[in-house]
Design an enzyme around this catalytic site. Sequence first.
Site, short mmCIF file in Angstrom:
data_model
loop_
_atom_site.label_atom_id
_atom_site.label_comp_id
_atom_site.label_asym_id
_atom_site.label_seq_id
_atom_site.Cartn_x
_atom_site.Cartn_y
_atom_site.Cartn_z
N GLY A 1 5.03 -8.42 1.19
CA GLY A 1 4.93 -9.29 2.10
C GLY A 1 4.94 -10.79 1.32
O GLY A 1 4.74 -10.86 0.10
N GLY A 2 4.73 -12.15 1.92
CA GLY A 2 4.59 -13.22 1.42
C GLY A 2 3.55 -13.49 0.67
O GLY A 2 3.46 -14.28 -0.32
N GLY A 42 1.26 -10.87 -0.53
CA GLY A 42 0.87 -9.77 -1.26
C GLY A 42 1.56 -8.51 -1.41
O GLY A 42 2.74 -8.35 -0.72
N ASP A 66 -4.32 -10.19 15.51
CA ASP A 66 -3.07 -9.97 15.00
C ASP A 66 -2.83 -8.25 15.39
O ASP A 66 -2.38 -7.44 14.72
CB ASP A 66 -2.89 -9.97 13.70
CG ASP A 66 -1.55 -10.18 13.32
OD1 ASP A 66 -0.40 -10.22 14.34
OD2 ASP A 66 -0.82 -9.84 12.15
N ILE A 97 4.42 0.46 -1.49
CA ILE A 97 4.89 0.81 -0.19
C ILE A 97 4.99 -0.11 0.87
O ILE A 97 5.03 -0.09 2.03
CB ILE A 97 3.66 1.89 0.35
CG1 ILE A 97 2.23 1.42 0.38
CG2 ILE A 97 3.94 3.36 -0.42
CD1 ILE A 97 1.26 2.62 1.02
N LYS A 116 -4.16 -3.21 -1.46
CA LYS A 116 -3.39 -4.45 -1.11
C LYS A 116 -3.87 -5.77 -2.22
O LYS A 116 -5.05 -5.77 -2.42
CB LYS A 116 -3.79 -4.82 0.24
CG LYS A 116 -3.23 -4.00 1.32
CD LYS A 116 -3.39 -4.22 2.62
CE LYS A 116 -2.76 -3.41 3.59
NZ LYS A 116 -2.54 -3.82 4.99
N VAL A 176 1.41 -3.94 -1.27
CA VAL A 176 0.78 -2.67 -0.91
C VAL A 176 1.12 -1.65 -1.63
O VAL A 176 2.33 -1.37 -1.84
CB VAL A 176 0.50 -2.41 0.50
CG1 VAL A 176 -0.33 -1.52 0.87
CG2 VAL A 176 0.43 -3.73 1.62
#
Length: 397
Positions: free
Chosen positions: A22-23, A25, A142, A19, A42, A27
């Site tokens: 990213g760079g 890892g 973040d 679902i 994750k 999910v």
Amino acid sequence: MELSVGLALGERYRLVERIGRGGYGEVYRARDESLDRAVAVKVLRAPEFAEQRIAAEFFARFDREARVMASLRHPNIVTVHDRGAHEDAPYVVMELLAGPDLGTLQRSEVVLPIGRVLDYGVQTAAAVEYLHQRAEPVVHRDLKPSNLVLDGETVKVCDFGIAAVLEPDLTKITRSGAMVGTPVYAAPEQCRGEDAAPTWDVFSFGTVLYAMLAGGSPFAGQGGWDVAAYRVQYEQATPIAEVRRDVPAPLAALIEAMMDKSGDARPRVSEVRRSLTELRSGESQAVTRPEPLDAEPTPPTLAKAQLQAAEQLLNLGRYAEADRGFAAVGRSLDAAGYARDTARFAAEFGRVRAGYARGEGVSCALRLVRLLEQAEQALGPHDELVRALRRFQQARS
């Protein structure tokens, strides 16, 4: 290690569907076969081409911080259930949230009502206050709309236990001189790579509130990382009250204080939570105040429910039905003499988005140009819908 659907991590968490990616890892929606429940997993990957020593440090930092995140217990923070490693790839198991995240919600609805922004804000503030008041304070570093995920009507703060460690993060496990986070939501001192502090989260949170009201971060625009970091440090955001005229003065003042360039001048998150709670209470009373018996809803007011229904069809991928729904709203407003009302332009914007989704890019691009010109003339260049139209156009240019 190659991940694939059907693989069982730790002989327990069977991957069902990817679902996110990213760079650092991936999910997955997974099944906890021990407790027979759905979870999110994750899986972390070391930075590409990293030396063995750097990769080892990366994973060690991840493990330390994963333990910290697993200790967090708050209704507005995603729950970490477990952690482990599969063929040297560490993973974290968390509760699976229904979604969407506030970034997706913001893009689909264009403009969020003040009451909902205040409700989401109070919940987010409660979570961040909990982080900051721990014996070992946690700094998220973040905060942004895409890291605030809805589970029903509950906001859950996510991705600090994972995204934070991707560029070292959280608590006292930090590295000076490196920028972490997302520039258009980061604090000025964060962009300079200074030591982490709770005031960073306050600035980011203020920018999130601004974005939910205006449709996007005031520091977003063309240009890369360096441009965004420069704008955050040296440019003042246009006051939210000028961007959106229905924002209450106390809320506008609070957001401005949260986004002060000096960390020392920003309020603490506990003060922010109290202010937002008071504002939410006042907004609720205003909403529930009965209308005069002889007051009849205007056509734009009646159109809101129709617009929301068409938006839902659009989000479900039923593009033809959504287009017909938006078109019906437009016709009713035209017939009632509201051809230059915000709701009328929102209906046409919906038709443009439905057209793009159906692959009608060329014709929709021309329609979007005309719509933006007409809306800007009728509503002004700083209207929230006009700004959303402009961002939409830039994203597709």
